[in-house]
Design a protein around this motif. Structure first.
Motif, PDB file in Angstrom:
ATOM      1  N   ASP A   1      -6.062  -4.362   1.877  1.00 30.82           N
ATOM      2  CA  ASP A   1      -5.288  -3.157   2.192  1.00 30.82           C
ATOM      3  C   ASP A   1      -5.142  -2.230   0.985  1.00 30.82           C
ATOM      4  N   LEU A   2      -5.578  -2.718  -0.208  1.00 26.92           N
ATOM      5  CA  LEU A   2      -5.374  -1.945  -1.435  1.00 26.92           C
ATOM      6  C   LEU A   2      -6.657  -1.502  -2.110  1.00 26.92           C
TER       7      LEU A   2
ATOM      8  N   ASP B   1      -9.325   0.203  -1.723  1.00 25.55           N
ATOM      9  CA  ASP B   1      -9.856   1.559  -1.802  1.00 25.55           C
ATOM     10  C   ASP B   1      -9.011   2.461  -2.702  1.00 25.55           C
ATOM     11  N   LEU B   2      -7.831   1.972  -3.115  1.00 29.50           N
ATOM     12  CA  LEU B   2      -6.979   2.725  -4.034  1.00 29.50           C
ATOM     13  C   LEU B   2      -7.121   2.237  -5.482  1.00 29.50           C
TER      14      LEU B   2
ATOM     15  N   THR C   1      -1.185   2.093 -12.232  1.00 29.20           N
ATOM     16  CA  THR C   1      -0.168   1.254 -11.592  1.00 29.20           C
ATOM     17  C   THR C   1      -0.121  -0.114 -12.248  1.00 29.20           C
TER      18      THR C   1
ATOM     19  N   ARG D   1       0.821  -1.211   0.000  1.00 28.77           N
ATOM     20  CA  ARG D   1       0.000   0.000   0.000  1.00 28.77           C
ATOM     21  C   ARG D   1       0.858   1.265   0.000  1.00 28.77           C
ATOM     22  N   GLU D   2       2.005   1.221   0.663  1.00 33.25           N
ATOM     23  CA  GLU D   2       2.845   2.425   0.731  1.00 33.25           C
ATOM     24  C   GLU D   2       3.204   2.910  -0.664  1.00 33.25           C
TER      25      GLU D   2
ATOM     26  N   ARG E   1      -0.850   6.814  -6.459  1.00 39.68           N
ATOM     27  CA  ARG E   1      -2.172   7.440  -6.590  1.00 39.68           C
ATOM     28  C   ARG E   1      -2.133   8.923  -6.212  1.00 39.68           C
ATOM     29  N   GLN E   2      -1.239   9.304  -5.307  1.00 39.77           N
ATOM     30  CA  GLN E   2      -1.118  10.720  -4.977  1.00 39.77           C
ATOM     31  C   GLN E   2      -0.683  11.532  -6.191  1.00 39.77           C
TER      32      GLN E   2
ATOM     33  N   ASP F   1      -0.050   3.990  -2.666  1.00 45.13           N
ATOM     34  CA  ASP F   1      -0.542   5.281  -2.204  1.00 45.13           C
ATOM     35  C   ASP F   1       0.278   6.416  -2.826  1.00 45.13           C
TER      36      ASP F   1
END
Length: 624
Positions: free
Chosen positions: A309-310, A312-313, A282, A269-270, A276-277, A273
């Motif tokens: 953990d992913l 929602d992205l 991806t 996720r790091e 996506r920022q 994230d």
């Protein structure tokens, strides 16, 4: 054919001479069956690509009729993907049809891989880039391969030095391949891997820049290598926006780490994230890390943890058409079930038979209600798995709602809804199906209730209650059929489907119940009458010493597009129907070990995409 077992397998192509000579037509079992399901437009959203690289590829998934390994790797989080790439280090990687079928069911494009590497790759590129005529011919062959096997394009990965004089030809080849793919398959994609640069050197940039943009300009996107930084993402974003292609840059994330920010694994996720920022797409590489490093014993738990953990992205897919039918089978099982009965006691795996999978974050025990939703292999209606809802039997079961599907289905007429469940005797009536609808700015919910219930919502909640029009029971499973008239839903859009679980009485506690099948059909749906014709059996010669007999069984079906798969049975005067296996297309290879003196009758049973199963007595037969 697999040389040891005589069963059909999908194979890659390893020699460039074989690509030039490829004509097609000799591998019908490896052709995928399903077109891509219609999903809502996701323009304006970043895309998610998964590149499946596992131990060289072509493991249990290469067996086109499935394998007997119920622990084989499977993937079921399709809702969060736009593109699935089947990857190996062979020159041309052809996705096994089970992957294309599973991806297409969920609206996901499936790509093969064209890769050149090291000394042989250098030689290969020198050959097919020698002239414009040769690279156009080579590109045409790759297009023909994708058309024949019915997958959706290519990841192009040139991981060897290119002679400087041939760089312009490499770009020409990529342009030609992309154009021809779009002409042959309008929705297809060609994606370039960040490797060779404009000088011909093999020099991974980890960003989109002036050195690799010529290849980006020639195709549908670029898959960046994994060692990017915040600054490189920012520059890639700036350059892609300038080209008016902000979501055609796929920042690579290696789940095994290897230079990816955050080191991958359960910390993926790091990196995602960060991507996506910067509003980039991806490419998640080697998502099978979960299976490879944590084993098969707790795979479902670990896989749900990874994607939980992913999710929602990753903008999710929304189906846009009916019918919506699923038995929640993930394409494997310890046994094979048909309408609640065991038809085969043996473990199996076949992703072609994977049904539409729901929104998966709910498969995590809920601490608030002390209840969880799980995949179950022991109590199954159709296929190999069902959904199990389970709570602590010592606690009163309070109302609990979990989402199954997000959709965007315009409703222009009435619908028929079928919900098949299995409950404990004292729990009958504990499951409600919720249909969420919208019309412009207005929303409403239809509650399909098994009966008027003490915990049922009322009209004050802006819900419309609907009791079943028909209830039937088969092999311990209860089917409730609801007809929702057009006057209630016409010109509304179905945007979500959920399950609400209730205790049957105020005093009761709940242990578990099962959801075996869900069908949402047009109200005028008629069970298809599929007829098989021209059924024939051909003996395939094997070595004289072998006691194994191999038969090709073929048939025709004018309505093959209505059939999900076929069950193949054998029987004789002394034996009842024995399930031999499953066919995704109108051909099956039957391997018989040991010689049989009795005449065998073969029966082909269609299982429909809308969930119905043709009665064996009505199915087509032939003798062997």
């Amino acid at each position: 054919m697999d040389e040891e077992s005589n069963v059909p397998v999908t194979k890659p192509i390893s020699e460039y001479e074989d690509i030039f000579a490829w004509e097609g037509g000799n591998d019908p079992l490896s052709i995928s069956k399903f077109p891509i399901a219609s999903i809502a437009d996701k323009r304006g959203l970043p895309k998610t690509l998964v590149c499946h690289d596992m131990k060289g590829g072509y493991l249990d998934d290469r067996f086109v009729q499935g394998s007997d390994n119920s622990d084989a790797y499977r993937f079921y989080h399709w809702e969060y993907l736009d593109i699935f790439v089947y990857f190996s280090h062979h020159l041309v990687t052809i996705p096994p049809p089970c992957w294309t079928n599973a991806g297409h069911r969920h609206g996901v494009k499936v790509l093969g891989t064209f890769i050149t590497e090291w000394k042989y790759g250098f030689e290969c590129c020198n050959v097919f880039l020698e002239t414009v005529e040769l690279y156009e011919r080579f590109a045409t062959k790759l297009v023909n391969i994708a058309e024949y096997y019915r997958f959706d394009g290519w990841l192009v990965n040139v991981e060897n030095v290119i002679e400087p004089s041939k760089v312009i030809d490499l770009k020409g080849f990529l342009t030609c391949l992309t154009r021809k793919m779009h002409e042959a398959i309008p929705s297809s994609l060609v994606i370039w891997y960040d490797s060779v640069v404009d000088t011909g050197h093999l020099d991974w940039q980890n960003e989109l820049n002036e050195k690799n943009s010529l290849f980006f300009d020639a195709c549908d996107g670029i898959y960046l290598n994994y060692n990017w930084t915040e600054n490189k993402l920012s520059k890639s974003k700036e350059r892609s926006v300038a080209a008016d292609r902000p979501f055609d840059v796929y920042a690579g994330i290696d789940v095994f780490g290897r230079g990816t920010p955050g080191d991958g694994g359960f910390n993926t996720r790091e990196a995602l994230d960060m991507v996506r920022q910067h509003e980039l797409s991806t490419a998640i590489f080697a998502q099978g890390w979960v299976y490879e490093t944590h084993g098969k014993e707790n795979f479902t738990i670990n896989e749900n943890r990874f994607w939980g953990d992913l999710y929602d992205l990753c903008p999710y897919n929304k189906r846009t058409t009916l019918p919506l039918v699923t038995s929640f089978c993930q394409g494997y099982g310890q046994k094979y079930y048909l309408q609640g009965l065991v038809k085969d006691e043996n473990p199996w795996s076949n992703l072609h038979m994977q049904q539409i999978q729901p929104h998966y974050p709910f498969i995590i025990p809920s601490s608030d209600n002390n209840i969880g939703v799980y995949i179950d292999m022991d109590t199954v209606y159709q296929g190999g798995t069902s959904l199990r809802v389970e709570g602590d039997p010592s606690l009163t079961f309070r109302p609990f709602t979990f989402s199954l599907f997000y959709t965007e289905i315009p409703l222009t007429s009435g619908i028929k809804v079928v919900l098949v469940t299995k409950e404990m005797e004292d729990q009958d009536g504990g499951i409600h199906l919720l249909l969420d609808l919208k019309q412009t700015r207005t929303r409403k919910q239809i509650v399909l209730t098994p009966q008027i219930h003490h915990n049922s919502p009322t009209s004050e909640d802006n819900n419309i209650l609907k009791q079943p029009d028909l209830i039937s029971e088969q092999n311990g499973w209860k089917s409730r059929i609801y007809i929702v008239p057009h006057s209630v839903i016409e010109d509304w859009t179905l945007i979500g489907i959920s399950i609400r679980c209730l205790s049957p009485t105020p005093e009761s506690t709940i242990n578990r119940f099962y959801i075996g099948q869900l069908k949402i059909l047009p109200s005028d749906h008629i069970v298809p009458n599929v007829e098989l014709t021209d059924l024939r059996v051909t003996r395939v010669d094997t070595s004289e010493e072998s006691e194994t007999l191999v038969y090709n069984i073929e048939w025709s079906c004018s309505q093959y597009n209505l059939v999900d798969y076929y069950n193949i049975y054998s029987s004789s005067e002394t034996d009842n129907y024995q399930l031999c296996g499953h066919a995704s297309t109108e051909i099956y290879v039957l391997v018989v070990k040991g010689l049989h003196e009795n005449t065998q009758t073969l029966t082909i049973q269609p299982v429909m995409l809308t969930g119905e199963v043709m009665a064996l007595q009505s199915c087509s037969t032939c003798t062997m």
